[in-house]
Design a protein around this motif. Structure first.
Motif, PDB file in Angstrom:
ATOM      1  N   PHE A   1      24.834  -2.458  38.205  1.00 58.72           N
ATOM      2  CA  PHE A   1      25.413  -1.103  38.683  1.00 58.72           C
ATOM      3  C   PHE A   1      25.556   0.072  37.659  1.00 58.72           C
ATOM      4  O   PHE A   1      25.510  -0.203  36.456  1.00 58.72           O
ATOM      5  CB  PHE A   1      27.019  -1.876  38.662  1.00 58.72           C
ATOM      6  CG  PHE A   1      27.101  -3.026  39.373  1.00 58.72           C
ATOM      7  CD1 PHE A   1      26.877  -2.860  40.848  1.00 58.72           C
ATOM      8  CD2 PHE A   1      27.534  -4.272  39.017  1.00 58.72           C
ATOM      9  CE1 PHE A   1      27.094  -4.383  41.685  1.00 58.72           C
ATOM     10  CE2 PHE A   1      27.677  -5.405  39.583  1.00 58.72           C
ATOM     11  CZ  PHE A   1      27.280  -5.248  41.010  1.00 58.72           C
ATOM     12  N   ALA A   2      25.452   1.045  38.396  1.00 55.49           N
ATOM     13  CA  ALA A   2      25.330   2.349  37.446  1.00 55.49           C
ATOM     14  C   ALA A   2      27.006   2.649  36.954  1.00 55.49           C
ATOM     15  O   ALA A   2      26.946   3.444  35.858  1.00 55.49           O
ATOM     16  CB  ALA A   2      25.071   3.610  38.458  1.00 55.49           C
ATOM     17  N   SER A   3      27.860   2.115  37.421  1.00 54.87           N
ATOM     18  CA  SER A   3      29.212   2.325  36.863  1.00 54.87           C
ATOM     19  C   SER A   3      30.071   1.073  37.323  1.00 54.87           C
ATOM     20  O   SER A   3      29.952   0.212  38.281  1.00 54.87           O
ATOM     21  CB  SER A   3      29.875   3.766  37.304  1.00 54.87           C
ATOM     22  OG  SER A   3      29.893   3.607  38.839  1.00 54.87           O
ATOM     23  N   ASP A   4      31.438   1.251  36.872  1.00 52.21           N
ATOM     24  CA  ASP A   4      32.325   0.178  37.216  1.00 52.21           C
ATOM     25  C   ASP A   4      32.823   0.498  38.856  1.00 52.21           C
ATOM     26  O   ASP A   4      33.060  -0.437  39.464  1.00 52.21           O
ATOM     27  CB  ASP A   4      33.696   0.271  36.476  1.00 52.21           C
ATOM     28  CG  ASP A   4      33.713  -0.263  34.970  1.00 52.21           C
ATOM     29  OD1 ASP A   4      32.329  -0.741  34.865  1.00 52.21           O
ATOM     30  OD2 ASP A   4      34.133  -0.330  34.272  1.00 52.21           O
ATOM     31  N   ALA A   5      32.772   1.723  39.326  1.00 53.24           N
ATOM     32  CA  ALA A   5      33.107   2.412  40.490  1.00 53.24           C
ATOM     33  C   ALA A   5      32.214   1.731  41.386  1.00 53.24           C
ATOM     34  O   ALA A   5      32.768   1.159  42.590  1.00 53.24           O
ATOM     35  CB  ALA A   5      33.271   3.803  40.677  1.00 53.24           C
ATOM     36  N   ALA A   6      30.781   1.531  41.149  1.00 50.95           N
ATOM     37  CA  ALA A   6      29.879   0.977  41.833  1.00 50.95           C
ATOM     38  C   ALA A   6      29.897  -0.402  42.025  1.00 50.95           C
ATOM     39  O   ALA A   6      29.606  -0.990  43.170  1.00 50.95           O
ATOM     40  CB  ALA A   6      28.493   1.613  41.274  1.00 50.95           C
ATOM     41  N   ALA A   7      30.432  -0.968  40.989  1.00 55.60           N
ATOM     42  CA  ALA A   7      30.581  -2.615  40.921  1.00 55.60           C
ATOM     43  C   ALA A   7      31.890  -2.820  41.944  1.00 55.60           C
ATOM     44  O   ALA A   7      31.623  -4.009  42.563  1.00 55.60           O
ATOM     45  CB  ALA A   7      30.855  -3.032  39.562  1.00 55.60           C
ATOM     46  N   LYS A   8      32.594  -2.208  41.861  1.00 57.03           N
ATOM     47  CA  LYS A   8      33.856  -2.441  42.762  1.00 57.03           C
ATOM     48  C   LYS A   8      33.617  -2.231  44.142  1.00 57.03           C
ATOM     49  O   LYS A   8      33.799  -2.865  45.174  1.00 57.03           O
ATOM     50  CB  LYS A   8      35.192  -1.576  42.480  1.00 57.03           C
ATOM     51  CG  LYS A   8      35.694  -1.832  41.064  1.00 57.03           C
ATOM     52  CD  LYS A   8      36.794  -1.082  40.681  1.00 57.03           C
ATOM     53  CE  LYS A   8      37.151  -1.321  39.272  1.00 57.03           C
ATOM     54  NZ  LYS A   8      38.342  -0.320  38.780  1.00 57.03           N
ATOM     55  N   SER A   9      32.476  -1.339  44.625  1.00 54.36           N
ATOM     56  CA  SER A   9      32.292  -0.775  45.630  1.00 54.36           C
ATOM     57  C   SER A   9      31.348  -1.811  46.105  1.00 54.36           C
ATOM     58  O   SER A   9      31.488  -2.228  47.581  1.00 54.36           O
ATOM     59  CB  SER A   9      31.411   0.365  45.754  1.00 54.36           C
ATOM     60  OG  SER A   9      31.031   0.878  47.247  1.00 54.36           O
TER      61      SER A   9
ATOM     62  N   MET B   1      20.529 -10.017  42.864  1.00 61.26           N
ATOM     63  CA  MET B   1      22.003  -9.829  44.119  1.00 61.26           C
ATOM     64  C   MET B   1      22.155  -8.401  43.907  1.00 61.26           C
ATOM     65  O   MET B   1      21.680  -7.826  43.184  1.00 61.26           O
ATOM     66  CB  MET B   1      22.887 -10.751  43.209  1.00 61.26           C
ATOM     67  CG  MET B   1      24.015 -11.282  42.720  1.00 61.26           C
ATOM     68  SD  MET B   1      25.329 -10.513  43.496  1.00 61.26           S
ATOM     69  CE  MET B   1      25.243  -9.000  43.699  1.00 61.26           C
ATOM     70  N   ARG B   2      23.243  -7.956  44.647  1.00 59.60           N
ATOM     71  CA  ARG B   2      23.734  -6.649  44.744  1.00 59.60           C
ATOM     72  C   ARG B   2      22.786  -6.149  45.834  1.00 59.60           C
ATOM     73  O   ARG B   2      21.397  -6.452  46.146  1.00 59.60           O
ATOM     74  CB  ARG B   2      23.875  -5.643  43.629  1.00 59.60           C
ATOM     75  CG  ARG B   2      22.746  -5.069  43.028  1.00 59.60           C
ATOM     76  CD  ARG B   2      22.882  -4.276  41.839  1.00 59.60           C
ATOM     77  NE  ARG B   2      23.497  -2.880  42.447  1.00 59.60           N
ATOM     78  CZ  ARG B   2      22.884  -1.945  42.384  1.00 59.60           C
ATOM     79  NH1 ARG B   2      21.693  -1.528  41.682  1.00 59.60           N
ATOM     80  NH2 ARG B   2      23.528  -0.683  42.781  1.00 59.60           N
ATOM     81  N   PRO B   3      22.963  -4.815  46.401  1.00 61.07           N
ATOM     82  CA  PRO B   3      21.984  -4.227  47.439  1.00 61.07           C
ATOM     83  C   PRO B   3      20.691  -3.810  46.867  1.00 61.07           C
ATOM     84  O   PRO B   3      20.414  -2.769  46.994  1.00 61.07           O
ATOM     85  CB  PRO B   3      22.823  -3.027  48.041  1.00 61.07           C
ATOM     86  CG  PRO B   3      24.144  -3.350  47.589  1.00 61.07           C
ATOM     87  CD  PRO B   3      24.249  -4.052  46.411  1.00 61.07           C
ATOM     88  N   ALA B   4      19.765  -4.590  46.557  1.00 62.65           N
ATOM     89  CA  ALA B   4      18.427  -4.335  46.088  1.00 62.65           C
ATOM     90  C   ALA B   4      17.773  -5.739  46.329  1.00 62.65           C
ATOM     91  O   ALA B   4      18.292  -6.736  46.467  1.00 62.65           O
ATOM     92  CB  ALA B   4      18.516  -4.082  44.574  1.00 62.65           C
ATOM     93  N   HIS B   5      16.302  -5.451  46.530  1.00 64.82           N
ATOM     94  CA  HIS B   5      15.512  -6.514  46.852  1.00 64.82           C
ATOM     95  C   HIS B   5      14.803  -7.174  45.630  1.00 64.82           C
ATOM     96  O   HIS B   5      13.958  -7.998  45.822  1.00 64.82           O
ATOM     97  CB  HIS B   5      14.574  -6.134  47.711  1.00 64.82           C
ATOM     98  CG  HIS B   5      15.100  -5.636  49.217  1.00 64.82           C
ATOM     99  ND1 HIS B   5      15.547  -6.675  49.799  1.00 64.82           N
ATOM    100  CD2 HIS B   5      15.302  -4.490  49.608  1.00 64.82           C
ATOM    101  CE1 HIS B   5      16.133  -5.826  50.917  1.00 64.82           C
ATOM    102  NE2 HIS B   5      16.030  -4.573  50.851  1.00 64.82           N
ATOM    103  N   ALA B   6      15.038  -6.529  44.535  1.00 66.19           N
ATOM    104  CA  ALA B   6      14.434  -7.071  43.336  1.00 66.19           C
ATOM    105  C   ALA B   6      14.913  -8.607  43.047  1.00 66.19           C
ATOM    106  O   ALA B   6      15.891  -9.022  43.200  1.00 66.19           O
ATOM    107  CB  ALA B   6      14.660  -6.306  41.967  1.00 66.19           C
ATOM    108  N   PRO B   7      14.034  -9.449  42.216  1.00 64.17           N
ATOM    109  CA  PRO B   7      14.365 -10.702  41.823  1.00 64.17           C
ATOM    110  C   PRO B   7      15.515 -10.685  40.865  1.00 64.17           C
ATOM    111  O   PRO B   7      15.712  -9.717  39.944  1.00 64.17           O
ATOM    112  CB  PRO B   7      13.297 -11.441  41.159  1.00 64.17           C
ATOM    113  CG  PRO B   7      12.045 -10.575  41.925  1.00 64.17           C
ATOM    114  CD  PRO B   7      12.506  -9.115  41.898  1.00 64.17           C
TER     115      PRO B   7
END
Length: 254
Positions: free
Chosen positions: A226-234, A1-7
């Motif tokens: 996510f690289a950071s909490d800010a990335a998770a919120k984004s 899940m998240r903007p990536a195509h990995a399983p």
């Protein structure tokens, strides 16, 4: 899940561990159905395999259907190439027995894994996006086990699930947060029994009581999403995050 195509794999190995006794599988599509529940079984097994794409689905009440749900629509997954669905672009999946259901983007797919009993009483619905990436799992059945340990938590968002408000306390919530243990972050988006709080706490098993059964619903993150909490919120504010939030908030029991 998240903007990536990995399983996707489950990020929290120590979280709720589910197993289905003698598991079978039924691939769900817009026209598929599954059998109605009966005897006891445990949650999703590692040996369960989805039916081949050419298999004919067994008749059942577990039938995804197009469903216009005002206010429940959410955009499609980021980076998936799937058009963002509106409220009219949702389907409804209902577990065998007709008690537990949820809404998901109509272009996504749901596969149902059930126990060997006929009819089954427990099952795990696995949700895949339009590209075949695993996005979430929803388990409904008699048995679920949880393992916990000390963590430090930062809660990004939590709110009650409308369709589960009549169930036994603590009230079921949709929650998105990060748990840290020895500075290692574990991001989770799932149903929680009550609203989690930030600070020192124990890891949550995510087991929700519904009637005489239990319910467990988790978004499936890849490792270190996510690289950071800010990335998770984004990510949460984007299309994929909102689609999965809407899925969890749409879960209901009747």
């Amino acid at each position: 899940m998240r903007p990536a195509h990995a399983p996707f794999i489950v990020a929290l190995a120590t979280a709720a561990t589910l197993s289905l006794a003698g598991c079978g599988a039924v691939a769900e599509s817009a026209s598929s159905k599954a059998t109605a529940p009966a005897t006891t079984a445990a949650a999703a097994p590692a040996t369960a395999k989805p039916a081949a794409a050419t298999a004919t689905p067994a008749p059942s009440s577990a039938k995804p259907s197009a469903d216009a749900a005002p206010g429940a629509g959410a955009p499609g997954p980021a980076g998936s190439g799937t058009a963002a669905p509106g409220s009219a672009d949702l389907a409804t999946f209902t577990f065998p027995g007709g008690k537990v259901s949820f809404k998901y983007p109509a272009k996504w797919k749901v596969e149902l894994f059930t126990g060997s009993s006929t009819p089954p009483v427990s099952g795990t619905a696995t949700v895949y996006d339009a590209n075949g990436n695993k996005q979430a799992t929803v388990y409904s059945g008699h048995i679920a086990d949880g393992v916990t340990h000390p963590v430090t938590r930062d809660v990004f968002e939590t709110q009650p699930v409308p369709g589960l408000q009549q169930q036994p306390a603590p009230t079921a919530h949709y929650s998105f947060y990060v748990d840290r243990m020895e500075d290692n972050p574990t991001y989770r988006m799932h149903l929680t029994a009550g609203a989690p709080s930030s600070g020192a706490d124990m890891a949550l098993d995510g087991i929700i009581r519904v009637g005489k059964d239990v319910l467990v619903a988790d978004v499936q993150f890849i490792e270190k999403p996510f690289a950071s909490d800010a990335a998770a919120k984004s990510w949460l504010a984007g299309a994929e995050g909102q689609a999965l939030k809407a899925l969890l908030l749409s879960i209901s029991y009747r």
